[in-house]
Design a protein around this motif. Structure first.
Motif, PDB file in Angstrom:
ATOM      1  N   ASN A  23     -11.657  -8.186   8.639  1.00  0.00           N
ATOM      2  CA  ASN A  23     -10.601  -9.187  10.151  1.00  0.00           C
ATOM      3  C   ASN A  23      -9.963 -10.164   9.304  1.00  0.00           C
ATOM      4  O   ASN A  23      -9.562 -10.249  10.294  1.00  0.00           O
ATOM      5  CB  ASN A  23     -12.117 -10.105  10.942  1.00  0.00           C
ATOM      6  CG  ASN A  23     -11.468 -10.329  11.938  1.00  0.00           C
ATOM      7  OD1 ASN A  23     -10.435  -8.864  12.471  1.00  0.00           O
ATOM      8  ND2 ASN A  23     -11.116 -11.199  12.607  1.00  0.00           N
ATOM      9  N   THR A  24     -10.255 -10.440   7.781  1.00  0.00           N
ATOM     10  CA  THR A  24      -9.627 -10.788   7.609  1.00  0.00           C
ATOM     11  C   THR A  24      -8.000 -10.620   6.662  1.00  0.00           C
ATOM     12  O   THR A  24      -7.288 -10.783   6.285  1.00  0.00           O
ATOM     13  CB  THR A  24     -10.062 -11.577   6.460  1.00  0.00           C
ATOM     14  OG1 THR A  24     -10.435 -11.085   4.978  1.00  0.00           O
ATOM     15  CG2 THR A  24     -11.114 -12.893   6.991  1.00  0.00           C
ATOM     16  N   LEU A  25      -7.928  -9.389   6.809  1.00  0.00           N
ATOM     17  CA  LEU A  25      -6.654  -8.736   6.397  1.00  0.00           C
ATOM     18  C   LEU A  25      -5.452  -8.480   7.485  1.00  0.00           C
ATOM     19  O   LEU A  25      -5.292  -9.169   8.054  1.00  0.00           O
ATOM     20  CB  LEU A  25      -7.099  -7.295   6.209  1.00  0.00           C
ATOM     21  CG  LEU A  25      -6.079  -5.726   6.394  1.00  0.00           C
ATOM     22  CD1 LEU A  25      -5.555  -6.598   4.807  1.00  0.00           C
ATOM     23  CD2 LEU A  25      -6.142  -4.799   5.740  1.00  0.00           C
ATOM     24  N   LYS A  26      -5.016  -9.245   6.184  1.00  0.00           N
ATOM     25  CA  LYS A  26      -3.633  -9.733   7.067  1.00  0.00           C
ATOM     26  C   LYS A  26      -2.083  -9.079   6.970  1.00  0.00           C
ATOM     27  O   LYS A  26      -1.997  -7.729   6.574  1.00  0.00           O
ATOM     28  CB  LYS A  26      -2.717 -10.731   6.568  1.00  0.00           C
ATOM     29  CG  LYS A  26      -3.841 -12.097   6.518  1.00  0.00           C
ATOM     30  CD  LYS A  26      -3.275 -13.026   5.344  1.00  0.00           C
ATOM     31  CE  LYS A  26      -3.598 -14.444   5.727  1.00  0.00           C
ATOM     32  NZ  LYS A  26      -4.913 -13.744   4.900  1.00  0.00           N
ATOM     33  N   VAL A  27      -1.087  -8.692   8.138  1.00  0.00           N
ATOM     34  CA  VAL A  27      -0.616  -7.613   8.258  1.00  0.00           C
ATOM     35  C   VAL A  27       0.674  -7.214   7.182  1.00  0.00           C
ATOM     36  O   VAL A  27       0.594  -6.772   6.286  1.00  0.00           O
ATOM     37  CB  VAL A  27       0.172  -8.271   9.498  1.00  0.00           C
ATOM     38  CG1 VAL A  27       1.225  -7.011   9.860  1.00  0.00           C
ATOM     39  CG2 VAL A  27      -0.344  -8.008  11.111  1.00  0.00           C
ATOM     40  N   GLU A  28       1.212  -8.804   6.505  1.00  0.00           N
ATOM     41  CA  GLU A  28       1.901  -8.257   4.909  1.00  0.00           C
ATOM     42  C   GLU A  28       0.690  -7.814   4.137  1.00  0.00           C
ATOM     43  O   GLU A  28       1.578  -7.054   3.397  1.00  0.00           O
ATOM     44  CB  GLU A  28       2.236  -9.602   4.683  1.00  0.00           C
ATOM     45  CG  GLU A  28       1.176 -10.710   4.429  1.00  0.00           C
ATOM     46  CD  GLU A  28       0.913 -11.789   5.319  1.00  0.00           C
ATOM     47  OE1 GLU A  28       0.340 -12.645   5.522  1.00  0.00           O
ATOM     48  OE2 GLU A  28       1.209 -11.002   7.228  1.00  0.00           O
ATOM     49  N   GLU A  29      -0.359  -8.594   4.218  1.00  0.00           N
ATOM     50  CA  GLU A  29      -0.996  -6.973   2.899  1.00  0.00           C
ATOM     51  C   GLU A  29      -1.207  -5.755   3.254  1.00  0.00           C
ATOM     52  O   GLU A  29      -1.308  -4.988   2.159  1.00  0.00           O
ATOM     53  CB  GLU A  29      -2.472  -7.467   3.009  1.00  0.00           C
ATOM     54  CG  GLU A  29      -2.491  -8.834   2.338  1.00  0.00           C
ATOM     55  CD  GLU A  29      -4.155  -9.938   2.228  1.00  0.00           C
ATOM     56  OE1 GLU A  29      -4.477 -11.087   1.695  1.00  0.00           O
ATOM     57  OE2 GLU A  29      -4.310  -9.725   3.897  1.00  0.00           O
ATOM     58  N   VAL A  30      -1.505  -5.739   4.404  1.00  0.00           N
ATOM     59  CA  VAL A  30      -1.328  -4.118   4.412  1.00  0.00           C
ATOM     60  C   VAL A  30      -0.486  -3.599   4.190  1.00  0.00           C
ATOM     61  O   VAL A  30       0.038  -1.897   3.436  1.00  0.00           O
ATOM     62  CB  VAL A  30      -1.133  -3.798   5.945  1.00  0.00           C
ATOM     63  CG1 VAL A  30      -1.844  -1.848   6.603  1.00  0.00           C
ATOM     64  CG2 VAL A  30      -3.377  -4.398   6.167  1.00  0.00           C
ATOM     65  N   LEU A  32      -8.499   3.192   5.105  1.00  0.00           N
ATOM     66  CA  LEU A  32      -7.330   2.663   5.268  1.00  0.00           C
ATOM     67  C   LEU A  32      -6.038   4.071   5.419  1.00  0.00           C
ATOM     68  O   LEU A  32      -5.666   4.879   4.535  1.00  0.00           O
ATOM     69  CB  LEU A  32      -6.865   1.556   4.084  1.00  0.00           C
ATOM     70  CG  LEU A  32      -6.465   0.337   3.919  1.00  0.00           C
ATOM     71  CD1 LEU A  32      -6.948  -0.178   5.184  1.00  0.00           C
ATOM     72  CD2 LEU A  32      -6.392  -0.118   2.814  1.00  0.00           C
ATOM     73  N   VAL A  33      -5.402   3.878   6.396  1.00  0.00           N
ATOM     74  CA  VAL A  33      -4.011   4.414   6.261  1.00  0.00           C
ATOM     75  C   VAL A  33      -2.712   3.611   6.322  1.00  0.00           C
ATOM     76  O   VAL A  33      -2.790   2.682   7.277  1.00  0.00           O
ATOM     77  CB  VAL A  33      -4.238   5.804   7.214  1.00  0.00           C
ATOM     78  CG1 VAL A  33      -3.927   5.246   8.455  1.00  0.00           C
ATOM     79  CG2 VAL A  33      -2.728   6.790   7.285  1.00  0.00           C
ATOM     80  N   VAL A  85      -3.215  -0.455  -2.961  1.00  0.00           N
ATOM     81  CA  VAL A  85      -4.793   0.074  -2.155  1.00  0.00           C
ATOM     82  C   VAL A  85      -5.819  -1.087  -2.899  1.00  0.00           C
ATOM     83  O   VAL A  85      -7.233  -1.552  -2.020  1.00  0.00           O
ATOM     84  CB  VAL A  85      -5.064   1.367  -1.972  1.00  0.00           C
ATOM     85  CG1 VAL A  85      -5.166   1.976  -3.131  1.00  0.00           C
ATOM     86  CG2 VAL A  85      -6.271   1.364  -0.721  1.00  0.00           C
ATOM     87  N   VAL A  86      -5.605  -0.414  -3.918  1.00  0.00           N
ATOM     88  CA  VAL A  86      -7.062  -1.396  -4.760  1.00  0.00           C
ATOM     89  C   VAL A  86      -6.729  -2.831  -5.229  1.00  0.00           C
ATOM     90  O   VAL A  86      -7.890  -2.862  -4.944  1.00  0.00           O
ATOM     91  CB  VAL A  86      -6.530  -0.732  -6.340  1.00  0.00           C
ATOM     92  CG1 VAL A  86      -6.871   0.717  -6.127  1.00  0.00           C
ATOM     93  CG2 VAL A  86      -5.738  -1.337  -6.506  1.00  0.00           C
ATOM     94  N   MET A 119       1.041  -1.039  -0.601  1.00  0.00           N
ATOM     95  CA  MET A 119       0.289  -0.186   0.494  1.00  0.00           C
ATOM     96  C   MET A 119       0.539   1.139   0.503  1.00  0.00           C
ATOM     97  O   MET A 119       1.757   1.322   0.293  1.00  0.00           O
ATOM     98  CB  MET A 119      -0.813   0.115   1.317  1.00  0.00           C
ATOM     99  CG  MET A 119      -1.956   1.197   1.627  1.00  0.00           C
ATOM    100  SD  MET A 119      -3.604   1.112   2.259  1.00  0.00           S
ATOM    101  CE  MET A 119      -1.729   1.051   3.938  1.00  0.00           C
ATOM    102  N   ASN A 120       0.702   2.073  -0.370  1.00  0.00           N
ATOM    103  CA  ASN A 120       1.640   3.657  -0.572  1.00  0.00           C
ATOM    104  C   ASN A 120       1.131   3.385   0.572  1.00  0.00           C
ATOM    105  O   ASN A 120       0.806   4.384   1.566  1.00  0.00           O
ATOM    106  CB  ASN A 120       0.074   4.785  -1.555  1.00  0.00           C
ATOM    107  CG  ASN A 120       0.313   4.204  -3.093  1.00  0.00           C
ATOM    108  OD1 ASN A 120       1.649   3.366  -3.460  1.00  0.00           O
ATOM    109  ND2 ASN A 120      -0.515   4.459  -3.752  1.00  0.00           N
ATOM    110  N   ALA A 121       2.739   3.704   1.228  1.00  0.00           N
ATOM    111  CA  ALA A 121       3.397   4.459   2.481  1.00  0.00           C
ATOM    112  C   ALA A 121       2.722   6.131   2.840  1.00  0.00           C
ATOM    113  O   ALA A 121       2.789   6.513   1.704  1.00  0.00           O
ATOM    114  CB  ALA A 121       4.628   4.465   2.890  1.00  0.00           C
TER     115      ALA A 121
END
Length: 288
Positions: free
Chosen positions: A200-207, A20-21, A212-213, A1-3
Motif C-alpha cells: 500500500n506504500t507504492l507510489k504512482v510515480e514509482e509504478v 504487476l503490470v 520492476v526489480v 517499470m517496463n511498459a
C-alpha cells in the motif's frame, strides 16, 4: 517499470503471489478505434489493466473478461485479456460521467460480470454488484465472495509526456497480490496483513518510473521474493468473418431472412478493432 509487460512474482515462504503490470502502447492500440471522454477512457483503461491481472491468476488457456451494464452515463463497458496477454475492450456511454468513480459512471444496482472462458471446457461467470466507489474495491469484493482467496488490487493512472498515449491521456498500471492455499493459515494471515501494508506504500510515480526489480526491492526488501516471469502485453482482436456469421445466424429468423433478401452484401465493422467485413447475404442460410 517496463511498459506493456506483466510481471509475476512470488513469496515462496508465505504462499503469497503477486502481479504487476503497466499498459502504455497496448492501451493506446486498444483504444484507438473510438473517441472517449477522459472519464470513460480512464474506466476502460482500468478495466483492461484489471483483466490482465485477473487472467494472470488463472492456469487456463482462454480469456477473462469484465463486463458492466447500467442505465447510467456509461451503459456498457467490456474488457478482455487472454492467456497470451492480448487485450481488447470497448465502452458505450450516453453522456460523459463527472468522474471515473463507479457511483458516478454507472447507475444504482449496476453489476459487474467476470467471465472465464477456457478454450477447452465450460465457461464460468461470477457477478458482483458495483457497490464500491472504485473498480479495484469491486474486484476485491468479488474475490472475497466467490473465490475466498484474500486479494488486494491497486490501480494507478498517470499522465506522462513520453507516453504512447495521446497527449494528456493516462498510462495505467496495476498491482495485485493474493494468498494461495496453505496449511499454516494463522501465520499467513499475519504475513498477509504486513505484505498488504507494504504494498500500500507504492507510489504512482514509482509504478511508472522505476524498473520492476527496483519496485519489488523498495517494497519487500526484507522478504524472500522471486520474480518469476515478465511477459509482453499487446492489443489483439479475435474478430473473424466466421464470428460475424455466427452472430448473424443467431438473429431471429424473420430478421435474418429480411437481410438475406434485401441486401446483396452485409457491411459490418468490428467495434473493437475497426476492421470492416463485407459478407455476401448468400452466406446466410435461408429459413427452412
Amino acid at each position: 517499470m517496463n511498459a506493456d509487460y506483466l510481471h509475476k512474482f512470488m513469496f515462496p515462504e508465505l504462499d503469497i503471489r503477486g502481479h504487476l503490470v503497466l499498459l502504455d502502447q497496448s492501451l493506446a492500440d486498444a483504444t484507438a478505434f473510438a473517441e472517449y471522454p477522459d472519464t470513460v477512457y480512464e474506466l476502460l483503461a482500468q478495466s483492461l489493466c484489471t483483466t490482465v491481472l485477473l487472467s494472470a491468476t488463472l492456469k487456463i488457456e482462454g480469456s477473462t473478461s469484465l463486463q458492466a451494464r447500467s442505465t447510467g452515463p456509461v451503459s456498457m463497458l467490456m474488457a478482455e485479456a487472454n492467456h497470451r496477454h492480448e487485450i481488447r475492450g470497448i465502452a458505450r456511454f450516453s453522456e460523459t460521467p463527472a468522474s471515473s468513480r463507479i457511483n458516478e459512471a454507472f447507475a444504482d444496482k449496476a453489476t459487474l460480470a467476470i467471465t472465464l472462458s477456457p478454450e477447452k471446457g465450460q465457461r464460468y461467470q461470477g457477478i458482483v454488484a458495483l457497490s464500491h466507489p472504485t473498480l479495484a474495491a469491486c474486484v476485491e469484493d468479488y474475490f472475497e465472495r466467490s473465490e475466498q482467496l484474500p486479494t488486494h488490487l491497486w490501480l494507478f493512472q498517470h499522465k506522462a509526456a513520453d507516453s504512447a498515449q495521446t497527449p494528456g491521456r493516462m498510462r495505467t498500471g496495476g498491482l495485485l497480490i493474493q494468498c494461495l492455499p496453505t496449511d499454516d493459515r494463522a501465520r499467513q494471515a499475519l504475513e498477509w496483513e504486513r505484505i498488504g501494508h507494504l504494498a500500500n506504500t507504492l507510489k504512482v510515480e514509482e509504478v511508472f518510473d522505476l524498473p520492476v526489480v527496483d519496485i519489488l526491492y523498495r517494497l519487500f526488501h526484507e522478504d524472500d521474493i522471486q520474480l518469476l516471469s515478465s511477459d509482453k502485453v499487446r492489443f489483439s482482436c479475435s474478430c473473424s468473418e466466421q464470428r460475424f456469421l455466427d452472430a448473424l445466424h443467431s438473429l431471429p429468423v424473420d430478421e435474418r431472412e429480411s437481410m438475406r433478401k434485401e441486401q446483396e452484401v452485409i457491411d459490418l465493422t468490428c467495434q473493437f478493432c475497426g476492421k470492416a467485413y463485407h459478407l455476401p447475404s448468400s452466406s446466410l442460410a435461408p429459413a427452412g
